[in-house]
Design a protein around this motif. Structure first.
Motif, short mmCIF file in Angstrom:
data_model
loop_
_atom_site.label_atom_id
_atom_site.label_comp_id
_atom_site.label_asym_id
_atom_site.label_seq_id
_atom_site.Cartn_x
_atom_site.Cartn_y
_atom_site.Cartn_z
N THR A 160 12.42 11.92 -7.58
CA THR A 160 11.27 12.36 -6.81
C THR A 160 10.37 13.26 -7.66
O THR A 160 10.83 14.26 -8.21
CB THR A 160 11.72 13.11 -5.55
N ALA A 161 9.10 12.90 -7.76
CA ALA A 161 8.15 13.65 -8.59
C ALA A 161 6.78 13.00 -8.47
O ALA A 161 6.64 11.90 -7.92
CB ALA A 161 8.60 13.66 -10.05
N VAL A 162 5.79 13.67 -9.00
CA VAL A 162 4.49 13.05 -9.24
C VAL A 162 4.57 12.39 -10.61
O VAL A 162 4.93 13.03 -11.60
CB VAL A 162 3.34 14.07 -9.20
N TYR A 163 4.21 11.12 -10.66
CA TYR A 163 4.27 10.35 -11.90
C TYR A 163 2.87 10.17 -12.46
O TYR A 163 1.94 9.78 -11.75
CB TYR A 163 4.91 8.98 -11.65
N TYR A 164 2.73 10.46 -13.74
CA TYR A 164 1.46 10.37 -14.44
C TYR A 164 1.57 9.36 -15.58
O TYR A 164 2.59 9.29 -16.26
CB TYR A 164 1.06 11.71 -15.05
N CYS A 165 0.51 8.62 -15.81
CA CYS A 165 0.41 7.86 -17.05
C CYS A 165 -0.57 8.55 -17.98
O CYS A 165 -1.48 9.25 -17.55
CB CYS A 165 0.01 6.40 -16.80
N PHE A 209 5.00 10.03 -17.45
CA PHE A 209 5.57 11.36 -17.32
C PHE A 209 5.73 11.66 -15.84
O PHE A 209 5.09 11.04 -14.99
CB PHE A 209 4.68 12.41 -17.98
N ARG A 210 6.58 12.63 -15.54
CA ARG A 210 6.75 13.04 -14.16
C ARG A 210 6.97 14.54 -14.07
O ARG A 210 7.45 15.17 -15.02
CB ARG A 210 7.91 12.29 -13.48
N GLN A 211 6.60 15.09 -12.93
CA GLN A 211 6.77 16.52 -12.70
C GLN A 211 7.09 16.76 -11.23
O GLN A 211 6.35 16.34 -10.35
CB GLN A 211 5.53 17.30 -13.10
N ALA A 212 8.19 17.44 -11.00
CA ALA A 212 8.59 17.84 -9.67
C ALA A 212 8.24 19.31 -9.46
O ALA A 212 8.15 20.07 -10.43
CB ALA A 212 10.08 17.62 -9.46
N PRO A 213 8.03 19.75 -8.22
CA PRO A 213 7.69 21.15 -7.97
C PRO A 213 8.73 22.10 -8.56
O PRO A 213 9.93 21.90 -8.39
CB PRO A 213 7.67 21.23 -6.44
N GLY A 214 8.25 23.10 -9.28
CA GLY A 214 9.13 24.08 -9.87
C GLY A 214 9.84 23.64 -11.13
O GLY A 214 10.68 24.38 -11.65
N LYS A 215 9.53 22.45 -11.63
CA LYS A 215 10.19 21.93 -12.82
C LYS A 215 9.17 21.62 -13.91
O LYS A 215 7.98 21.43 -13.63
CB LYS A 215 11.00 20.68 -12.49
N GLU A 216 9.64 21.56 -15.13
CA GLU A 216 8.80 21.22 -16.26
C GLU A 216 8.47 19.73 -16.25
O GLU A 216 9.24 18.91 -15.75
CB GLU A 216 9.48 21.59 -17.56
N ARG A 217 7.31 19.40 -16.82
CA ARG A 217 6.95 18.00 -16.96
C ARG A 217 7.93 17.31 -17.89
O ARG A 217 8.32 17.86 -18.93
CB ARG A 217 5.52 17.88 -17.50
#
Length: 125
Positions: free
Chosen positions: A91-96, A37-45
């Motif tokens: 561009t985002a934070v990526y989570y597993c 999954f990924r989440q960018a600032p101000g955006k939904e996951r």
């Protein structure tokens, strides 16, 4: 423990590639479905990709199809996400994340029980 740790993020130019890794500690991943999954600032996951416990089933968000490839090596207790032809919108934070499931298709639109802390991916020139 039941921990997941992501690695491989960083800064890359548009059109470049990165490979993210998700490694489990305290348990084996062979009985788990894994999602990225990924989440960018101000955006939904956003769900990016998932892979079944056996590796036979995968799914991708439309935005990454043809560019990203998910795979797993259960012997190494690791799941990978290869990202090619990267765009600034990636561009985002990526989570597993993981949930227990022995059989069947993976699904991004469902609850995952275990989550990593995330790794930053920045695509910029």
């Amino acid at each position: 423990q039941l921990q997941l740790v992501e690695s491989g993020g960083g800064l890359v130019q548009p059109g470049g590639s990165l490979r993210l890794s998700c490694t489990a500690s305290g348990f084996t991943l062979e009985s788990y479905t894994i999602g990225w999954f990924r989440q960018a600032p101000g955006k939904e996951r956003e769900g990016v990709s998932c892979i079944s416990s056996s590796g036979s089933s995968t799914d991708y968000a439309d935005s990454v199809k043809g560019r990203f490839t998910i795979s797993r090596d259960n012997a190494k207790n690791t799941v990978y996400l290869r990202m090619d032809s990267l765009k600034p919108e990636d561009t985002a934070v990526y989570y597993c994340a993981a949930h227990l499931k022995l059989f069947g298709l993976c699904q991004l639109e469902r609850a995952y029980n275990y989550w990593g802390q995330g790794t930053q991916v920045t695509v910029s020139s």
